[in-house]
Design a protein around this motif. Structure first.
Motif, mmCIF file in Angstrom:
data_model
loop_
_atom_site.group_PDB
_atom_site.id
_atom_site.type_symbol
_atom_site.label_atom_id
_atom_site.label_comp_id
_atom_site.label_asym_id
_atom_site.label_seq_id
_atom_site.Cartn_x
_atom_site.Cartn_y
_atom_site.Cartn_z
ATOM 1 N N THR A 74 0.935 -1.246 0.144
ATOM 2 C CA THR A 74 0.044 0.088 0.180
ATOM 3 C C THR A 74 0.787 1.253 -0.037
ATOM 4 O OG1 THR A 74 -0.075 0.023 2.630
ATOM 5 C CG2 THR A 74 -1.685 -1.338 1.241
ATOM 6 N N LEU A 75 0.102 2.352 -0.092
ATOM 7 C CA LEU A 75 1.067 3.650 -0.154
ATOM 8 C C LEU A 75 1.860 3.655 1.168
ATOM 9 C CD1 LEU A 75 1.668 6.373 -1.200
ATOM 10 C CD2 LEU A 75 -0.426 7.301 -0.097
ATOM 11 N N LYS A 76 1.160 3.166 2.239
ATOM 12 C CA LYS A 76 1.819 3.303 3.736
ATOM 13 C C LYS A 76 3.176 2.431 3.996
ATOM 14 C CE LYS A 76 0.690 2.192 8.529
ATOM 15 N NZ LYS A 76 -0.142 1.670 9.529
ATOM 16 N N TRP A 77 2.977 1.172 3.114
ATOM 17 C CA TRP A 77 4.022 0.443 2.929
ATOM 18 C C TRP A 77 5.505 1.064 2.406
ATOM 19 C CZ3 TRP A 77 6.695 -1.932 -0.836
ATOM 20 C CH2 TRP A 77 7.785 -2.819 -0.785
ATOM 21 N N VAL A 78 4.850 1.694 0.932
ATOM 22 C CA VAL A 78 5.733 2.350 0.219
ATOM 23 C C VAL A 78 6.581 3.456 1.015
ATOM 24 C CG1 VAL A 78 5.978 3.868 -1.728
ATOM 25 C CG2 VAL A 78 4.502 1.699 -2.159
ATOM 26 N N LEU A 79 5.753 4.316 1.708
ATOM 27 C CA LEU A 79 6.081 5.326 2.471
ATOM 28 C C LEU A 79 7.255 4.629 3.572
ATOM 29 C CD1 LEU A 79 3.344 7.797 2.608
ATOM 30 C CD2 LEU A 79 5.322 8.015 1.271
ATOM 31 N N LYS A 80 6.909 3.517 4.116
ATOM 32 C CA LYS A 80 7.519 3.057 5.379
ATOM 33 C C LYS A 80 9.091 2.600 4.911
ATOM 34 C CE LYS A 80 7.466 -0.968 7.626
ATOM 35 N NZ LYS A 80 6.575 -2.183 8.174
ATOM 36 N N ASN A 81 9.219 2.006 3.665
ATOM 37 C CA ASN A 81 10.252 1.561 2.990
ATOM 38 C C ASN A 81 11.193 2.498 2.211
ATOM 39 O OD1 ASN A 81 10.155 -1.560 3.446
ATOM 40 N ND2 ASN A 81 8.147 -1.097 2.790
#
Length: 185
Positions: A9-16
């Motif tokens: 998700t967008l959250k996963w992308v931003l976290k990584n």
């Protein structure tokens, strides 16, 4: 074996992604979004130039060159950062997939390591092309829409609103005819 499911998700992308990379992507995405506005502004300003005043011509020329340099260098840096972000995200997704599939390959002796690698490469390429790239390009497109809208509305609010209204009118035929197009395709 129980495989761990990962939702990209967008959250996963931003976290990584590194926070500095996200900040630089934002800054370069915003500054590069003024490309179309800059062309319109500079070409629109040319008729107002006083050809007899050499100083104003030089100031305009320097300002135009610096503006173009800023916008196009920002666009170039945004593209470089976008590719680096995609590389980092691909590495993270491949690491997750690699661990999950090689862990399950111990339970399945018929599973060849080359099959796992080929499958991993194929899936990560599809995720890159269908999610990572469009996500970053969508961000830049949104910045372009916002910057263009702000500049148009600041230049002349009435004509800007008319322009925006006419722009949205062009969306109506595709919205109205989408059901017929689905049937025909």
């Amino acid at each position: 074996m129980n495989k761990k499911e990962v939702n990209i998700t967008l959250k996963w992308v931003l976290k990584n992604l590194n926070p500095w990379m996200i900040l630089c992507l934002f800054i370069f995405g915003v500054t590069s979004s003024f490309e179309g506005v800059l062309n319109g502004y500079i070409l629109g300003y040319i008729p107002r130039l006083n050809v007899k005043d050499g100083r104003s011509l030089i100031v305009f020329g320097i300002a135009a060159v610096l503006s173009y340099l800023t916008v196009y260098i920002s666009l170039f840096l945004f593209c470089l950062l976008m590719q680096k972000a995609i590389q980092i995200l691909n590495e993270r997704i491949k690491a997750i997939y690699f661990r999950a599939n090689f862990a399950s390959s111990f339970n399945n002796p018929n599973l060849d390591s080359s099959d796992v690698l080929n499958n991993m490469t194929s899936i990560s390429k599809q995720i890159e092309e269908k999610y990572f790239e469009p996500l970053l390009l969508l961000f830049q497109s949104l910045m372009t829409v916002i910057s263009s809208t702000v500049v148009v509305l600041m230049t002349n609010p009435v004509l800007g609103l008319v322009y925006l209204a006419l722009s949205f009118l062009s969306l109506l035929p595709s919205y109205i005819g989408k059901e017929k197009m689905k049937i025909k395709t």
